[in-house]
Motif scaffolding. Sequence first.
Motif, PDB file in Angstrom:
ATOM      1  N   LYS A  29      -5.638   6.232  15.605  1.00 26.03           N
ATOM      2  CA  LYS A  29      -5.383   4.794  15.438  1.00 26.03           C
ATOM      3  C   LYS A  29      -6.475   4.161  14.552  1.00 26.03           C
ATOM      4  O   LYS A  29      -6.194   3.290  13.731  1.00 26.03           O
ATOM      5  CB  LYS A  29      -5.352   4.135  16.826  1.00 26.03           C
ATOM      6  CG  LYS A  29      -4.646   2.815  16.876  1.00 26.03           C
ATOM      7  CD  LYS A  29      -4.490   2.374  18.326  1.00 26.03           C
ATOM      8  CE  LYS A  29      -3.838   1.025  18.442  1.00 26.03           C
ATOM      9  NZ  LYS A  29      -3.819   0.552  19.830  1.00 26.03           N
ATOM     10  N   LEU A  30      -7.705   4.630  14.733  1.00 24.29           N
ATOM     11  CA  LEU A  30      -8.804   4.147  13.885  1.00 24.29           C
ATOM     12  C   LEU A  30      -8.549   4.499  12.419  1.00 24.29           C
ATOM     13  O   LEU A  30      -8.735   3.665  11.522  1.00 24.29           O
ATOM     14  CB  LEU A  30     -10.134   4.777  14.315  1.00 24.29           C
ATOM     15  CG  LEU A  30     -10.868   4.112  15.481  1.00 24.29           C
ATOM     16  CD1 LEU A  30     -11.992   5.003  15.975  1.00 24.29           C
ATOM     17  CD2 LEU A  30     -11.427   2.741  15.066  1.00 24.29           C
ATOM     18  N   ARG A  31      -8.103   5.756  12.196  1.00 26.25           N
ATOM     19  CA  ARG A  31      -7.854   6.182  10.806  1.00 26.25           C
ATOM     20  C   ARG A  31      -6.776   5.299  10.170  1.00 26.25           C
ATOM     21  O   ARG A  31      -6.909   4.858   9.017  1.00 26.25           O
ATOM     22  CB  ARG A  31      -7.426   7.654  10.763  1.00 26.25           C
ATOM     23  CG  ARG A  31      -8.562   8.608  11.078  1.00 26.25           C
ATOM     24  CD  ARG A  31      -8.168  10.083  10.959  1.00 26.25           C
ATOM     25  NE  ARG A  31      -9.179  10.878  11.646  1.00 26.25           N
ATOM     26  CZ  ARG A  31      -9.051  11.413  12.867  1.00 26.25           C
ATOM     27  NH1 ARG A  31      -7.902  11.306  13.537  1.00 26.25           N
ATOM     28  NH2 ARG A  31     -10.044  12.081  13.423  1.00 26.25           N
ATOM     29  N   ALA A  32      -5.718   5.032  10.923  1.00 23.90           N
ATOM     30  CA  ALA A  32      -4.623   4.206  10.392  1.00 23.90           C
ATOM     31  C   ALA A  32      -5.096   2.766  10.146  1.00 23.90           C
ATOM     32  O   ALA A  32      -4.711   2.137   9.157  1.00 23.90           O
ATOM     33  CB  ALA A  32      -3.451   4.231  11.367  1.00 23.90           C
ATOM     34  N   THR A  33      -5.942   2.274  11.025  1.00 26.67           N
ATOM     35  CA  THR A  33      -6.447   0.901  10.863  1.00 26.67           C
ATOM     36  C   THR A  33      -7.385   0.827   9.658  1.00 26.67           C
ATOM     37  O   THR A  33      -7.373  -0.137   8.886  1.00 26.67           O
ATOM     38  CB  THR A  33      -7.180   0.434  12.140  1.00 26.67           C
ATOM     39  OG1 THR A  33      -6.376   0.742  13.270  1.00 26.67           O
ATOM     40  CG2 THR A  33      -7.452  -1.049  12.113  1.00 26.67           C
ATOM     41  N   ARG A  34      -8.207   1.872   9.521  1.00 23.82           N
ATOM     42  CA  ARG A  34      -9.126   1.924   8.368  1.00 23.82           C
ATOM     43  C   ARG A  34      -8.346   1.850   7.047  1.00 23.82           C
ATOM     44  O   ARG A  34      -8.732   1.138   6.118  1.00 23.82           O
ATOM     45  CB  ARG A  34      -9.933   3.228   8.437  1.00 23.82           C
ATOM     46  CG  ARG A  34     -10.914   3.492   7.340  1.00 23.82           C
ATOM     47  CD  ARG A  34     -12.236   2.780   7.628  1.00 23.82           C
ATOM     48  NE  ARG A  34     -12.321   1.532   6.923  1.00 23.82           N
ATOM     49  CZ  ARG A  34     -13.069   0.498   7.317  1.00 23.82           C
ATOM     50  NH1 ARG A  34     -13.794   0.537   8.395  1.00 23.82           N
ATOM     51  NH2 ARG A  34     -13.095  -0.595   6.619  1.00 23.82           N
ATOM     52  N   GLN A  35      -7.204   2.585   7.005  1.00 16.92           N
ATOM     53  CA  GLN A  35      -6.379   2.561   5.782  1.00 16.92           C
ATOM     54  C   GLN A  35      -5.870   1.151   5.506  1.00 16.92           C
ATOM     55  O   GLN A  35      -5.875   0.686   4.373  1.00 16.92           O
ATOM     56  CB  GLN A  35      -5.182   3.495   5.936  1.00 16.92           C
ATOM     57  CG  GLN A  35      -5.545   4.953   5.709  1.00 16.92           C
ATOM     58  CD  GLN A  35      -4.323   5.864   5.792  1.00 16.92           C
ATOM     59  OE1 GLN A  35      -3.199   5.405   5.996  1.00 16.92           O
ATOM     60  NE2 GLN A  35      -4.553   7.146   5.646  1.00 16.92           N
ATOM     61  N   ARG A  36      -5.421   0.482   6.569  1.00 19.72           N
ATOM     62  CA  ARG A  36      -4.930  -0.898   6.393  1.00 19.72           C
ATOM     63  C   ARG A  36      -6.032  -1.807   5.871  1.00 19.72           C
ATOM     64  O   ARG A  36      -5.820  -2.625   4.985  1.00 19.72           O
ATOM     65  CB  ARG A  36      -4.473  -1.475   7.739  1.00 19.72           C
ATOM     66  CG  ARG A  36      -3.101  -1.052   8.144  1.00 19.72           C
ATOM     67  CD  ARG A  36      -2.757  -1.743   9.449  1.00 19.72           C
ATOM     68  NE  ARG A  36      -1.441  -1.328   9.870  1.00 19.72           N
ATOM     69  CZ  ARG A  36      -0.399  -2.142  10.035  1.00 19.72           C
ATOM     70  NH1 ARG A  36      -0.541  -3.434   9.850  1.00 19.72           N
ATOM     71  NH2 ARG A  36       0.761  -1.689  10.399  1.00 19.72           N
ATOM     72  N   ILE A  37      -7.220  -1.683   6.463  1.00 22.94           N
ATOM     73  CA  ILE A  37      -8.330  -2.555   6.053  1.00 22.94           C
ATOM     74  C   ILE A  37      -8.729  -2.268   4.607  1.00 22.94           C
ATOM     75  O   ILE A  37      -8.946  -3.184   3.810  1.00 22.94           O
ATOM     76  CB  ILE A  37      -9.528  -2.386   7.018  1.00 22.94           C
ATOM     77  CG1 ILE A  37      -9.181  -2.964   8.391  1.00 22.94           C
ATOM     78  CG2 ILE A  37     -10.784  -3.036   6.456  1.00 22.94           C
ATOM     79  CD1 ILE A  37     -10.235  -2.725   9.465  1.00 22.94           C
ATOM     80  N   ASP A  38      -8.809  -0.978   4.267  1.00 17.94           N
ATOM     81  CA  ASP A  38      -9.216  -0.631   2.897  1.00 17.94           C
ATOM     82  C   ASP A  38      -8.192  -1.148   1.884  1.00 17.94           C
ATOM     83  O   ASP A  38      -8.553  -1.656   0.818  1.00 17.94           O
ATOM     84  CB  ASP A  38      -9.409   0.885   2.761  1.00 17.94           C
ATOM     85  CG  ASP A  38     -10.662   1.360   3.509  1.00 17.94           C
ATOM     86  OD1 ASP A  38     -11.465   0.499   3.939  1.00 17.94           O
ATOM     87  OD2 ASP A  38     -10.838   2.584   3.665  1.00 17.94           O
ATOM     88  N   ALA A  39      -6.900  -1.024   2.228  1.00 17.93           N
ATOM     89  CA  ALA A  39      -5.854  -1.516   1.325  1.00 17.93           C
ATOM     90  C   ALA A  39      -5.952  -3.042   1.187  1.00 17.93           C
ATOM     91  O   ALA A  39      -5.795  -3.606   0.095  1.00 17.93           O
ATOM     92  CB  ALA A  39      -4.479  -1.118   1.854  1.00 17.93           C
TER      93      ALA A  39
END
Length: 191
Positions: free
Chosen positions: A119-129
Amino acid sequence: MDNHYVPNLTIGPMVCKAIRPCTDAPIDVHLMCEPVDDLIPQFAQAGANIISFHPEASRHVDRSLSLIRDNGCKAGLVLNPATPLSVLDHVMDRLDLILLMSVNPGFGGQSFIPSTLDKLRATRQRIDAWQEKTGNTILLEVDGGVKTDNIAQIHEAGADTFVAGSAIFGQQDYAAVIAGMREQIAGVHRS
Ligand SMILES: O=C(CO)[C@@H](O)[C@H](O)COP(=O)(O)O
């Protein structure tokens, strides 16, 4: 914690007000309670710098997030282990912080739920995008079961802000535990 949204009762605005003159460190208030709108200005006036809440605890998430910023604080949403990331879909522009709970809220001393890493990895992707698109960044915080021996993995998965309770307060030398955690984090080189 309010003994209503979660089964425990802890710190209110009076305690926040008493802490404020003791430190210049940012005060990060996680409202583990329901409802939230009355408490937001109270905590802001008591010296909070960041205020976050659970989307399930507000009838109008967008309004509560705006209320936090209108009161001069940074705004955050807190996602329980079973809360989907889709709650972020229409409020990214209102957020300064996303907090993923890595235990079910209510008690300290629980074990880190391993699925939080994905879930952290997926959230990190959202934040970076989001950052790529707007230039604005959002902190990614994690709370629950964070220890010296798992903090590197948690950071590697994308967290940049950490809450640790029993790992620190269960030891005599708080500073030594925090230094050990910082050392673990510094050893991680994310791509
Ligand atoms: O409030 C909560 C959970 O309800 C957390 O903030 C925990 O209290 C963190 O404690 P540890 O899991 O680090 O012991």
